[in-house]
Design an enzyme around this catalytic site. Sequence first.
Site, mmCIF file in Angstrom:
data_model
loop_
_atom_site.group_PDB
_atom_site.id
_atom_site.type_symbol
_atom_site.label_atom_id
_atom_site.label_comp_id
_atom_site.label_asym_id
_atom_site.label_seq_id
_atom_site.Cartn_x
_atom_site.Cartn_y
_atom_site.Cartn_z
ATOM 1 N N LYS A 124 0.838 -1.206 0.000
ATOM 2 C CA LYS A 124 0.000 0.000 0.000
ATOM 3 C C LYS A 124 0.874 1.259 0.000
ATOM 4 O O LYS A 124 0.681 2.165 -0.814
ATOM 5 C CB LYS A 124 -0.930 0.006 1.217
ATOM 6 C CG LYS A 124 -1.916 1.147 1.182
ATOM 7 C CD LYS A 124 -2.511 1.422 2.536
ATOM 8 C CE LYS A 124 -1.556 2.227 3.373
ATOM 9 N NZ LYS A 124 -2.033 2.557 4.693
ATOM 10 N N ASP A 142 -6.163 1.219 0.825
ATOM 11 C CA ASP A 142 -6.109 1.406 2.276
ATOM 12 C C ASP A 142 -7.463 1.013 2.857
ATOM 13 O O ASP A 142 -8.321 0.471 2.153
ATOM 14 C CB ASP A 142 -5.732 2.861 2.619
ATOM 15 C CG ASP A 142 -6.864 3.832 2.330
ATOM 16 O OD1 ASP A 142 -7.891 3.416 1.743
ATOM 17 O OD2 ASP A 142 -6.741 5.003 2.695
#
Length: 221
Positions: A124, A142
Amino acid sequence: MKNKQLSKAKIRLVLKRLSELYPDAGPELNFSNPYETLVATMLSAQSTDKQVNKVTPEVFRQFPTIASMAEATPEILYPYVKSCGFASKATNIVLACRQIMDEFDGAVPGDMDKLISLPGVGRKTANVVLANAFHVPTIAVDTHVFRVSNRLGLADATNVSKTEQQLMQVIPRKDWIAAHHWLILHGRRVCKARRPLCEICTLNDLCNYYKEEQKSASTRL
Ligand code: SF4
C-alpha cells in the site's frame, strides 16, 4: 459463491459520479519530492494525514535529505514523529533511508519490488509513493478504499490484494490514481466505517450494501 461485483455499466456510472463529486481529489499529505513522499506516507500508517502534516515541516527541516535521515538514529528521530504513533516508524524510516543510500544510490526507487524491500514499506505504501512521487498508475488499497469499493460492488473481495487486482481490472488505467483519492474521500466523508451515511449518498441507487440493507429492513417489517 455469487460474485457481487457490479456490472460494467454500473461501475462506469459509479466512477463518473465519484469524479463529479470529488473533482479536485488528490493527496492530502504534504510533500515536495520522493523522499518526503516516502517519509510522510510511512508516518501516515494508522495515523491521520492532518497529524502527519503537523510534524513533517519540522522533520524535513531537521532531516532535509535521505543522507541526513540515514545519518540519524531512531532515537534522534522519534521525538519529532512521536505523535504519529509507534517508535517502530522512526526505526523503519531511518533504516529505509540507510538502505536507499547503500543500495539505491541515495534515490528513492520508483519500482515496486525495490520499494517493498525497504523496512516498513508494504504494497500500500509503495503504491502511494509510486503514484504520488513517480506518477506511476497504481491503486493503493487502504482501509477506506477497501471498505468503500467492496460495499459498493466495485470489488467483491475479502482482502486488500484481491481488491487491488479487481479494481485494476474494472477501472480504466488512466483513472487508477484518481479513483484511489475518490474512494478515500468518499470513505472519509460519506461511507464511514461505522455509520455510512447511505440516505444522503448519491451512489445509493447503485450500491450493493445499500440494496442489501434495504432488503433486510423490509423483511424486518
Ligand atoms: S450507499 Fe452507503 S454503503 Fe453505499 S457507498 Fe453510499 S454510504 Fe457507502
